[in-house]
Design a protein around this motif. Structure first.
Motif, PDB file in Angstrom:
ATOM      1  N   GLN A   1      76.614 -16.699 -32.466  1.00 13.92           N
ATOM      2  CA  GLN A   1      75.453 -17.320 -33.119  1.00 13.92           C
ATOM      3  C   GLN A   1      74.799 -16.274 -34.012  1.00 13.92           C
ATOM      4  OE1 GLN A   1      72.795 -19.202 -30.168  1.00 13.92           O
ATOM      5  NE2 GLN A   1      74.330 -18.597 -28.679  1.00 13.92           N
TER       6      GLN A   1
ATOM      7  N   VAL B   1      71.320 -15.499 -36.020  1.00 11.54           N
ATOM      8  CA  VAL B   1      69.936 -15.954 -36.138  1.00 11.54           C
ATOM      9  C   VAL B   1      69.215 -15.037 -37.123  1.00 11.54           C
ATOM     10  CG1 VAL B   1      67.824 -16.497 -34.883  1.00 11.54           C
ATOM     11  CG2 VAL B   1      70.021 -16.636 -33.714  1.00 11.54           C
TER      12      VAL B   1
ATOM     13  N   LEU C   1      66.075 -13.453 -38.806  1.00 12.88           N
ATOM     14  CA  LEU C   1      64.686 -13.255 -38.373  1.00 12.88           C
ATOM     15  C   LEU C   1      63.904 -12.541 -39.461  1.00 12.88           C
ATOM     16  CD1 LEU C   1      65.636 -12.246 -34.753  1.00 12.88           C
ATOM     17  CD2 LEU C   1      64.422 -14.326 -35.372  1.00 12.88           C
ATOM     18  N   LYS C   2      62.602 -12.922 -39.544  1.00  8.69           N
ATOM     19  CA  LYS C   2      61.853 -12.459 -40.713  1.00  8.69           C
ATOM     20  C   LYS C   2      60.945 -11.259 -40.487  1.00  8.69           C
ATOM     21  CE  LYS C   2      61.691 -16.920 -43.023  1.00  8.69           C
ATOM     22  NZ  LYS C   2      61.056 -18.075 -42.389  1.00  8.69           N
TER      23      LYS C   2
ATOM     24  N   ASP D   1      59.471 -10.095 -34.347  1.00  9.85           N
ATOM     25  CA  ASP D   1      60.377 -11.182 -33.976  1.00  9.85           C
ATOM     26  C   ASP D   1      61.710 -10.631 -33.508  1.00  9.85           C
ATOM     27  OD1 ASP D   1      58.977 -13.400 -34.302  1.00  9.85           O
ATOM     28  OD2 ASP D   1      59.993 -14.115 -36.109  1.00  9.85           O
TER      29      ASP D   1
ATOM     30  N   HIS E   1      63.251 -11.177 -29.710  1.00  8.98           N
ATOM     31  CA  HIS E   1      64.496 -11.903 -29.445  1.00  8.98           C
ATOM     32  C   HIS E   1      65.609 -10.980 -28.965  1.00  8.98           C
ATOM     33  CE1 HIS E   1      62.928 -15.684 -30.670  1.00  8.98           C
ATOM     34  NE2 HIS E   1      62.526 -15.195 -31.833  1.00  8.98           N
TER      35      HIS E   1
ATOM     36  N   LYS F   1      64.998 -10.274 -25.312  1.00 12.60           N
ATOM     37  CA  LYS F   1      65.268 -11.467 -24.502  1.00 12.60           C
ATOM     38  C   LYS F   1      66.778 -11.704 -24.361  1.00 12.60           C
ATOM     39  CE  LYS F   1      64.518 -15.817 -25.677  1.00 12.60           C
ATOM     40  NZ  LYS F   1      63.890 -16.759 -26.542  1.00 12.60           N
ATOM     41  N   GLU F   2      67.474 -11.605 -25.467  1.00 10.55           N
ATOM     42  CA  GLU F   2      68.918 -11.885 -25.427  1.00 10.55           C
ATOM     43  C   GLU F   2      69.680 -10.769 -24.720  1.00 10.55           C
ATOM     44  OE1 GLU F   2      69.945 -14.762 -26.178  1.00 10.55           O
ATOM     45  OE2 GLU F   2      68.184 -15.491 -27.261  1.00 10.55           O
TER      46      GLU F   2
ATOM     47  N   LEU G   1      70.253 -11.463 -36.034  1.00  8.80           N
ATOM     48  CA  LEU G   1      70.607 -11.187 -34.643  1.00  8.80           C
ATOM     49  C   LEU G   1      71.894 -11.950 -34.343  1.00  8.80           C
ATOM     50  CD1 LEU G   1      69.822 -10.303 -31.725  1.00  8.80           C
ATOM     51  CD2 LEU G   1      68.379 -12.317 -31.609  1.00  8.80           C
TER      52      LEU G   1
ATOM     53  N   ILE H   1      74.531 -13.202 -31.318  1.00 10.30           N
ATOM     54  CA  ILE H   1      74.685 -13.379 -29.878  1.00 10.30           C
ATOM     55  C   ILE H   1      76.045 -14.016 -29.652  1.00 10.30           C
ATOM     56  CG2 ILE H   1      73.681 -14.474 -27.823  1.00 10.30           C
ATOM     57  CD1 ILE H   1      71.201 -14.863 -29.990  1.00 10.30           C
TER      58      ILE H   1
ATOM     59  N   LYS I   1      68.902 -20.365 -41.264  1.00 11.78           N
ATOM     60  CA  LYS I   1      68.221 -19.542 -40.259  1.00 11.78           C
ATOM     61  C   LYS I   1      69.110 -19.351 -39.051  1.00 11.78           C
ATOM     62  CE  LYS I   1      63.385 -20.349 -41.037  1.00 11.78           C
ATOM     63  NZ  LYS I   1      63.109 -21.717 -41.421  1.00 11.78           N
ATOM     64  N   TYR I   2      69.956 -20.350 -38.847  1.00 14.67           N
ATOM     65  CA  TYR I   2      70.758 -20.322 -37.633  1.00 14.67           C
ATOM     66  C   TYR I   2      72.150 -20.866 -37.931  1.00 14.67           C
ATOM     67  CZ  TYR I   2      72.559 -21.623 -33.124  1.00 14.67           C
ATOM     68  OH  TYR I   2      73.367 -21.745 -32.044  1.00 14.67           O
TER      69      TYR I   2
HETATM   70  C1  LIG Z   1      67.366 -16.340 -30.212  1.00 10.95           C
HETATM   71  C2  LIG Z   1      67.463 -17.646 -30.987  1.00 10.95           C
HETATM   72  C3  LIG Z   1      68.403 -18.592 -30.604  1.00 10.95           C
HETATM   73  C4  LIG Z   1      68.534 -19.792 -31.320  1.00 10.95           C
HETATM   74  N1  LIG Z   1      69.437 -20.692 -30.912  1.00 10.95           N
HETATM   75  C5  LIG Z   1      69.572 -21.873 -31.591  1.00 10.95           C
HETATM   76  C6  LIG Z   1      70.481 -22.868 -31.162  1.00 10.95           C
HETATM   77  O1  LIG Z   1      71.158 -22.690 -30.139  1.00 10.95           O
HETATM   78  N2  LIG Z   1      70.630 -23.988 -31.905  1.00 10.95           N
HETATM   79  C7  LIG Z   1      69.892 -24.190 -33.045  1.00 10.95           C
HETATM   80  O2  LIG Z   1      70.039 -25.212 -33.687  1.00 10.95           O
HETATM   81  N3  LIG Z   1      68.990 -23.272 -33.454  1.00 10.95           N
HETATM   82  C8  LIG Z   1      68.834 -22.129 -32.763  1.00 10.95           C
HETATM   83  N4  LIG Z   1      67.924 -21.196 -33.173  1.00 10.95           N
HETATM   84  C9  LIG Z   1      67.222 -21.431 -34.407  1.00 10.95           C
HETATM   85  C10 LIG Z   1      65.858 -21.984 -34.206  1.00 10.95           C
HETATM   86  O3  LIG Z   1      65.849 -23.133 -33.463  1.00 10.95           O
HETATM   87  C11 LIG Z   1      65.318 -22.294 -35.579  1.00 10.95           C
HETATM   88  O4  LIG Z   1      65.336 -21.088 -36.295  1.00 10.95           O
HETATM   89  C12 LIG Z   1      63.896 -22.736 -35.557  1.00 10.95           C
HETATM   90  O5  LIG Z   1      63.832 -23.913 -34.850  1.00 10.95           O
HETATM   91  C13 LIG Z   1      63.419 -22.897 -36.977  1.00 10.95           C
HETATM   92  O6  LIG Z   1      62.107 -23.430 -36.978  1.00 10.95           O
HETATM   93  P1  LIG Z   1      60.950 -22.959 -37.989  1.00 10.95           P
HETATM   94  O7  LIG Z   1      61.528 -22.861 -39.366  1.00 10.95           O
HETATM   95  O8  LIG Z   1      59.840 -23.879 -37.746  1.00 10.95           O
HETATM   96  O9  LIG Z   1      60.559 -21.573 -37.420  1.00 10.95           O
HETATM   97  P2  LIG Z   1      60.482 -20.110 -38.088  1.00 10.95           P
HETATM   98  O10 LIG Z   1      59.533 -20.118 -39.192  1.00 10.95           O
HETATM   99  O11 LIG Z   1      61.841 -19.606 -38.339  1.00 10.95           O
HETATM  100  O12 LIG Z   1      59.899 -19.327 -36.878  1.00 10.95           O
HETATM  101  C14 LIG Z   1      58.572 -19.420 -36.375  1.00 10.95           C
HETATM  102  C15 LIG Z   1      58.410 -18.508 -35.226  1.00 10.95           C
HETATM  103  O13 LIG Z   1      59.128 -19.027 -34.119  1.00 10.95           O
HETATM  104  C16 LIG Z   1      60.036 -18.093 -33.627  1.00 10.95           C
HETATM  105  N5  LIG Z   1      61.223 -18.789 -33.203  1.00 10.95           N
HETATM  106  C17 LIG Z   1      62.133 -19.452 -33.959  1.00 10.95           C
HETATM  107  N6  LIG Z   1      63.081 -19.906 -33.204  1.00 10.95           N
HETATM  108  C18 LIG Z   1      62.829 -19.575 -31.924  1.00 10.95           C
HETATM  109  C19 LIG Z   1      63.464 -19.772 -30.670  1.00 10.95           C
HETATM  110  N7  LIG Z   1      64.582 -20.473 -30.560  1.00 10.95           N
HETATM  111  N8  LIG Z   1      62.913 -19.235 -29.566  1.00 10.95           N
HETATM  112  C20 LIG Z   1      61.763 -18.549 -29.626  1.00 10.95           C
HETATM  113  N9  LIG Z   1      61.112 -18.336 -30.796  1.00 10.95           N
HETATM  114  C21 LIG Z   1      61.617 -18.841 -31.921  1.00 10.95           C
HETATM  115  C22 LIG Z   1      60.347 -17.216 -34.803  1.00 10.95           C
HETATM  116  O14 LIG Z   1      60.848 -15.980 -34.374  1.00 10.95           O
HETATM  117  C23 LIG Z   1      59.006 -17.118 -35.473  1.00 10.95           C
HETATM  118  O15 LIG Z   1      58.171 -16.175 -34.839  1.00 10.95           O
HETATM  119  C24 LIG Z   1      67.737 -20.018 -32.467  1.00 10.95           C
HETATM  120  C25 LIG Z   1      66.789 -19.057 -32.832  1.00 10.95           C
HETATM  121  C26 LIG Z   1      66.648 -17.888 -32.101  1.00 10.95           C
HETATM  122  C27 LIG Z   1      65.628 -16.870 -32.526  1.00 10.95           C
END
Ligand SMILES: Cc1cc2nc3c(=O)[nH]c(=O)nc-3n(C[C@H](O)[C@H](O)[C@H](O)COP(=O)(O)OP(=O)(O)OC[C@H]3O[C@@H](n4cnc5c(N)ncnc54)[C@H](O)[C@@H]3O)c2cc1C
Ligand SMILES: NC(=O)C1=CN([C@@H]2O[C@H](COP(=O)(O)OP(=O)(O)OC[C@H]3O[C@@H](n4cnc5c(N)ncnc54)[C@H](OP(=O)(O)O)[C@@H]3O)[C@@H](O)[C@H]2O)C=CC1
Ligand SMILES: CC(C)=CCC[C@@H](C)[C@H]1CC[C@@]2(C)C3=C(CC[C@]12C)[C@@]1(C)CC[C@H](O)C(C)(C)[C@@H]1CC3
Length: 501
Positions: free
Chosen positions: A226, A228, A230-231, A235, A239, A242-243, A264, A266, A301-302
């Motif tokens: 995966q 991910v 991060l900005k 952050d 993460h 945690k991972e 990142l 994983i 982002k992912y």
């Molecule tokens: C470690 C990790 C694992 C992920 N695994 C998946 C997955 O299995 N499937 C999938 O579809 N997407 C996954 N994502 C992506 C995540 O779901 C999307 O990036 C997020 O939902 C985008 O939303 P946003 O644009 O509103 O948030 P952003 O503007 O990108 O983020 C807002 C804040 O939320 C935090 N944040 C974003 N995602 C997570 C998270 N999952 N847990 C805790 N904090 C978070 C950011 O670090 C930031 O501080 C993962 C992201 C992370 C960091």
């Protein structure tokens, strides 16, 4: 007269001509020769009988040294240009060389006991290619194909699986060594345990390693990876921690492309990939891995991919992390990849052999290759420090578990501690960067954070400071017990920057 600046410019800009027309074909020939040789050794010879003969030869060389006036300490006879380090070990010219290079065979695999026994000059590439088809792997596979098991064991090694398994040496079960009196000893955590624990980081200053027994684990065919994007640094810190603490993850690492842009990664082992997400990143026409990773910053982002295991293990091999772009700047161009990508990378040892003094000086002044190990809790402070004083991106970020074991490097509190390796490879952009001054100051700062550096890069610290940062108490005791004082130099005399030029 040609000015030095002009010469520097030409050498830097046109090094690729030598690389492409001379070093790449030589690399191919060398690889073919080495491959055939290994096959012959593996299948035709009785490797164990052969091993005993090779060990006897090492013992007789040590006994020959005993007969001298013993004014010169011993080191391995391996030429400096063969080693996977930036600088030449100058100390070799003043020491007594002992030739170990015949020790490059995989001795045996014991699938019931889950171990493999190898000689020290077995390389990572050789070992993974032997184990994977049998369904096994070692827990910590160092990315670069040409690094040797011996160099890693007496040095240090870690990888994206180290958050789970610790350093390479934490997965070694026993070592066989020839000591300063020519005797052969075997050590493990239950037998000669002091010696066993002090071998990591000792740089061949206790004896000559002749065999290493390493734990093996079952392997699967693919890694589900995966990505991910991060900005911010907080952050990333959040993460990553945690991972890395989640033991269900088999691989965790990150690349920082700037202070506020990182990806990142994983990974988990898997056997059944989703065919629509397959990406064999190791194929010759595929882009450099770090550029592929960078693309997720703007694309998504992912994202998720399935990568064949060997391609994953050697993901940084093709571009030597990102160092190759300074040598063959167009190496990631699709046309180049399709035509010559299968020949890349040139052998590091051949690159070293053919570099001129001017290139060396250039690297010394305008290039950094360092790995710094700090507790995860210090990640933010050290990245800030790097950003202000060095500013090198991409930066490799690899979490690992520093085990609470006796020896030269251990955590401050008596418990296994999550650390992170920050790999700085490239041209510093920070204003006021000065190789000696900046790195010396950084070493002092690192000591305050209870951090360490990978010693392959060399240290500027004084011997006294070095002894404070790297716990010499057990090392000193083992050295006097094994009568090493005339036979081998101390670690500092092999790793300080005066003797590594
Ligand atoms: C470690 C990790 C694992 C992920 N695994 C998946 C997955 O299995 N499937 C999938 O579809 N997407 C996954 N994502 C992506 C995540 O779901 C999307 O990036 C997020 O939902 C985008 O939303 P946003 O644009 O509103 O948030 P952003 O503007 O990108 O983020 C807002 C804040 O939320 C935090 N944040 C974003 N995602 C997570 C998270 N999952 N847990 C805790 N904090 C978070 C950011 O670090 C930031 O501080 C993962 C992201 C992370 C960091
Ligand atoms: N991901 C990672 O963690 C990576 C780590 N590295 C580091 O790079 C370094 C270079 O590796 P490599 O080129 O394989 O090794 P080198 O030839 O550079 O050897 C490294 C050290 O190990 C000693 N040594 C090697 N073999 C033996 C032996 N059989 N018995 C006793 N001492 C021995 C050498 O002693 P002598 O001085 O006498 O020759 C030398 O001091 C390693 O130390 C490793 O830590 C590099 C890339 C990636
Ligand atoms: C802990 C980890 C992951 C370490 C990885 C270290 C690599 C990035 C290092 C190891 C060997 C290394 C120092 C090397 C170089 C780049 C960085 C490397 C690949 C190069 C190729 C840079 C160009 C130089 O002229 C020269 C050829 C001497 C070196 C050789 C070794």
């Amino acid at each position: 007269m040609v000015s030095e600046a002009f010469l520097e410019h030409v050498l830097k800009k046109y090094r690729w001509i030598i690389v492409i027309f001379i070093l790449l074909p030589l690399t191919l020939l060398y690889d073919i020769y080495y491959y055939v040789r290994q096959q012959v050794i593996q299948y035709l010879k009785d490797t164990n009988q052969d091993h005993q003969d090779k060990v006897k030869l090492v013992q007789s060389q040590v006994r020959d040294w005993i007969k001298t006036d013993q004014s010169k300490p011993m080191c391995t006879g391996r030429a400096g240009w063969k080693s996977m380090t930036l600088r030449e070990p100058k100390y070799k010219s003043t020491m007594y060389p002992v030739d170990l290079e015949a020790l490059d065979a995989i001795l045996s695999i014991d699938e019931a006991k889950k171990t493999v026994r190898v000689e020290p000059y077995v390389t990572m590439g050789q070992l993974t290619r032997y184990l994977l088809p049998k369904g096994w792997t070692i827990p910590v596979v160092i990315e670069l194909d040409d690094v040797t098991v011996g160099g890693i064991v007496v040095g240090q090694g870690l990888e994206s699986s180290s958050h789970k398994y610790g350093m390479f040496q934490n997965n070694c079960i026993s070592y066989e060594l020839v000591l300063s009196d020519g005797s052969l000893v075997s050590c493990s955590k239950d037998n000669e345990s002091d010696l066993f624990h002090v071998i990591p980081w000792s740089y061949g200053t206790l004896g000559f390693l002749t065999a290493i027994e390493i734990q093996i684990i079952p392997v699967k065919k693919y890694v589900q990876l995966q990505y991910v994007a991060l900005k911010t640094l907080p952050d990333l810190e959040h993460h990553l921690k945690k991972e890395a603490e989640n033991k269900a993850n088999d691989f965790v690492e990150a690349i920082m492309f700037s202070k506020d842009q990182s990806v990142l990664m994983i990974g988990t082992f898997c056997d059944i990939p989703d065919p629509s997400k397959m990406n064999p990143i190791g194929r010759w026409y595929k882009p450099w891995f770090f550029e592929h990773v960078r693309s997720f910053i703007t694309r998504k982002k992912y994202a998720e991919e399935y990568i064949p295991i060997l391609d994953y293990y050697h993901r940084y091999t093709k571009a030597l992390f990102w160092e190759i772009r300074d040598i063959v700047s167009f190496g990631n161009h699709p046309l180049f990849r399709f035509l010559l990508g299968w020949l890349m990378p040139p052998k590091v040892s051949l690159l070293k052999l053919t570099q001129t003094q001017t290139i060396k000086n250039l690297y010394d002044k305008h290039h950094v290759v360092e790995d710094y190990l700090v507790p995860m809790t210090q990640l933010r402070s050290i990245v800030d420090y790097f950003h202000h004083n060095i500013e090198v991106y991409p930066m490799w970020i690899c979490p690992f578990l520093l085990k609470d074991l006796p020896g030269l490097v251990h955590p401050e509190n008596a418990e296994d501690t999550l650390y992170v390796d920050l790999g700085l490879y490239g041209e510093p952009k920070a204003e006021g960067y000065h190789s000696k001054k900046t790195i010396s100051a950084l070493e002092t700062y690192l000591g305050k954070l209870r951090g360490f550096q990978m010693l392959y890069a060399g240290v500027y610290q004084s011997k006294e400071e070095f002894r404070v940062n790297y716990d010499h108490s057990l090392y000193d005791r083992v050295r006097s017990k094994l009568d090493c004082n005339h036979a081998f130099p101390v670690i500092y005399d092999k790793v300080n920057r005066v003797v590594r030029d």
